[in-house]
Write a protein that holds these residues in place. Sequence first.
Motif, PDB file in Angstrom:
ATOM      1  N   UNK A 138       0.859  -1.177   0.000  1.00 48.14           N
ATOM      2  CA  UNK A 138       0.000   0.000   0.000  1.00 48.14           C
ATOM      3  C   UNK A 138       0.897   1.229   0.000  1.00 48.14           C
ATOM      4  N   UNK A 139       0.898   1.946  -1.114  1.00 46.19           N
ATOM      5  CA  UNK A 139       1.735   3.135  -1.233  1.00 46.19           C
ATOM      6  C   UNK A 139       0.952   4.358  -0.782  1.00 46.19           C
ATOM      7  N   UNK A 140       1.557   5.111   0.134  1.00 45.88           N
ATOM      8  CA  UNK A 140       0.923   6.321   0.642  1.00 45.88           C
ATOM      9  C   UNK A 140       1.952   7.440   0.701  1.00 45.88           C
ATOM     10  N   UNK A 141       1.476   8.655   0.660  1.00 48.79           N
ATOM     11  CA  UNK A 141       2.343   9.795   0.940  1.00 48.79           C
ATOM     12  C   UNK A 141       2.389   9.989   2.454  1.00 48.79           C
ATOM     13  N   UNK A 142       3.381  10.718   2.925  1.00 45.20           N
ATOM     14  CA  UNK A 142       3.454  10.982   4.357  1.00 45.20           C
ATOM     15  C   UNK A 142       2.218  11.729   4.846  1.00 45.20           C
ATOM     16  N   UNK A 143       1.650  12.565   3.987  1.00 40.13           N
ATOM     17  CA  UNK A 143       0.455  13.326   4.371  1.00 40.13           C
ATOM     18  C   UNK A 143      -0.748  12.413   4.599  1.00 40.13           C
ATOM     19  N   UNK A 144      -0.727  11.232   3.992  1.00 43.93           N
ATOM     20  CA  UNK A 144      -1.855  10.299   4.125  1.00 43.93           C
ATOM     21  C   UNK A 144      -1.743   9.401   5.356  1.00 43.93           C
ATOM     22  N   UNK A 145      -0.591   9.412   6.016  1.00 46.64           N
ATOM     23  CA  UNK A 145      -0.406   8.571   7.194  1.00 46.64           C
ATOM     24  C   UNK A 145      -1.152   9.183   8.372  1.00 46.64           C
ATOM     25  N   UNK A 146      -2.014   8.400   8.980  1.00 43.98           N
ATOM     26  CA  UNK A 146      -2.795   8.861  10.122  1.00 43.98           C
ATOM     27  C   UNK A 146      -2.439   8.051  11.361  1.00 43.98           C
ATOM     28  N   UNK A 147      -2.367   8.729  12.487  1.00 44.77           N
ATOM     29  CA  UNK A 147      -2.058   8.049  13.733  1.00 44.77           C
ATOM     30  C   UNK A 147      -0.565   8.025  14.009  1.00 44.77           C
ATOM     31  N   UNK A 148      -0.213   7.543  15.184  1.00 46.23           N
ATOM     32  CA  UNK A 148       1.180   7.497  15.613  1.00 46.23           C
ATOM     33  C   UNK A 148       1.945   6.404  14.876  1.00 46.23           C
ATOM     34  N   UNK A 149       3.238   6.619  14.722  1.00 41.91           N
ATOM     35  CA  UNK A 149       4.090   5.653  14.034  1.00 41.91           C
ATOM     36  C   UNK A 149       4.708   4.699  15.050  1.00 41.91           C
ATOM     37  N   UNK A 150       4.504   3.397  14.826  1.00 43.52           N
ATOM     38  CA  UNK A 150       5.105   2.396  15.710  1.00 43.52           C
ATOM     39  C   UNK A 150       6.600   2.265  15.427  1.00 43.52           C
ATOM     40  N   UNK A 151       6.943   2.159  14.162  1.00 39.81           N
ATOM     41  CA  UNK A 151       8.347   2.162  13.758  1.00 39.81           C
ATOM     42  C   UNK A 151       8.419   2.518  12.282  1.00 39.81           C
ATOM     43  N   UNK A 152       9.606   2.906  11.855  1.00 39.59           N
ATOM     44  CA  UNK A 152       9.877   3.172  10.444  1.00 39.59           C
ATOM     45  C   UNK A 152      11.066   2.323  10.041  1.00 39.59           C
ATOM     46  N   UNK A 153      10.962   1.674   8.899  1.00 40.24           N
ATOM     47  CA  UNK A 153      12.078   0.873   8.402  1.00 40.24           C
ATOM     48  C   UNK A 153      12.572   1.473   7.091  1.00 40.24           C
ATOM     49  N   UNK A 154      13.856   1.793   7.077  1.00 42.65           N
ATOM     50  CA  UNK A 154      14.514   2.292   5.878  1.00 42.65           C
ATOM     51  C   UNK A 154      15.212   1.112   5.217  1.00 42.65           C
ATOM     52  N   UNK A 155      14.924   0.906   3.945  1.00 36.06           N
ATOM     53  CA  UNK A 155      15.339  -0.313   3.247  1.00 36.06           C
ATOM     54  C   UNK A 155      16.130   0.092   2.007  1.00 36.06           C
ATOM     55  N   UNK A 156      17.401  -0.374   1.954  1.00 36.98           N
ATOM     56  CA  UNK A 156      18.251   0.115   0.867  1.00 36.98           C
ATOM     57  C   UNK A 156      19.549  -0.677   0.833  1.00 36.98           C
ATOM     58  N   UNK A 157      20.359  -0.347  -0.143  1.00 38.99           N
ATOM     59  CA  UNK A 157      21.717  -0.877  -0.236  1.00 38.99           C
ATOM     60  C   UNK A 157      22.454  -0.585   1.077  1.00 38.99           C
ATOM     61  N   UNK A 158      23.085  -1.608   1.692  1.00 41.01           N
ATOM     62  CA  UNK A 158      23.722  -1.395   3.003  1.00 41.01           C
ATOM     63  C   UNK A 158      24.696  -0.223   3.060  1.00 41.01           C
ATOM     64  N   UNK A 159      25.509  -0.051   2.026  1.00 38.50           N
ATOM     65  CA  UNK A 159      26.467   1.057   2.049  1.00 38.50           C
ATOM     66  C   UNK A 159      25.757   2.407   2.019  1.00 38.50           C
ATOM     67  N   UNK A 160      24.617   2.479   1.348  1.00 34.30           N
ATOM     68  CA  UNK A 160      23.840   3.721   1.324  1.00 34.30           C
ATOM     69  C   UNK A 160      23.210   3.998   2.689  1.00 34.30           C
TER      70      UNK A 160
END
Length: 275
Positions: A138-160
């Motif tokens: 489910x793709x959303x913009x940050x403006x569409x996120x409602x409620x408190x954030x439990x956690x955020x996961x950043x997913x990418x190339x390890x060196x990045x």
Amino acid sequence: MGIYFNNILLVTDMDGTLLNSDNKVSMNNKQALEYFVNEGGLFTVATGRMEKSVIPYLDDLPINVPGVLYNGGALYDFQSQKCIWNQVLPDDFILLLDKIVRSFPGIGVEVYNNENVSFITHNDYTDSHCIKENFVRKTKSLEQIQGSLQKVMLVWEPSCLNQVETFLIQNATGVDWVRSEPQFLEILAKNVNKGNGLRKLKKHLNLHKVYTVGFGDHLNDMALLTASDIGITVDNGHDKLKSIACYCGKHHNEDALADIIYQKDLLFDLFKMRK
């Protein structure tokens, strides 16, 4: 019902520890855990996963106390299907997250809240994660996120992600972060980790005279191992875990948990060494 493992609480990580490379609980591990519980043991998981990512495994896991989810951000009772405690990210973190998205084109961002995951941005790594976890993306913009954030996961190339960590050191307040895998950088509320999750679980259940055994394989398990009376890692574990663990068991593809449980005297020998 036996008593051999009375007053022992076994808490294990899932990915890379309990689960094999096919993301399954092996029959040997399942039977060993059933034996452990039938002999009076208390068993649960401490994982970065959310509720919906653990529930499909419940038929294979004799969990008999609440679990530690979101890398220590919540305690969840699987029997009542209710969250009994949680700690969310500060409300203003979303402003910094917006800056991260704009500063690092190509980064994948997964936001966990309201027992769901939303994808702010995606890349090949988030696509692979979707397949592994059976997420419906489910793709959303940050403006569409409602409620408190439990956690955020950043997913990418390890060196990045190393560059992102430098950015967090310079800009982030009121949060902590940890690598759960080389390509996963998880951002949590301050002082949220599996070790503190275990402490809250023991306090919630009034388990003052219980010995704890923590199993894990990666950096997000360090706090779990240090908070446990006995910290055990697996052969495929991170070198930093091997340096602090009381014992290093077999590879997670070789039924590491079953091997420890069936070596019944090993746990008691380790407890004696720690006294």
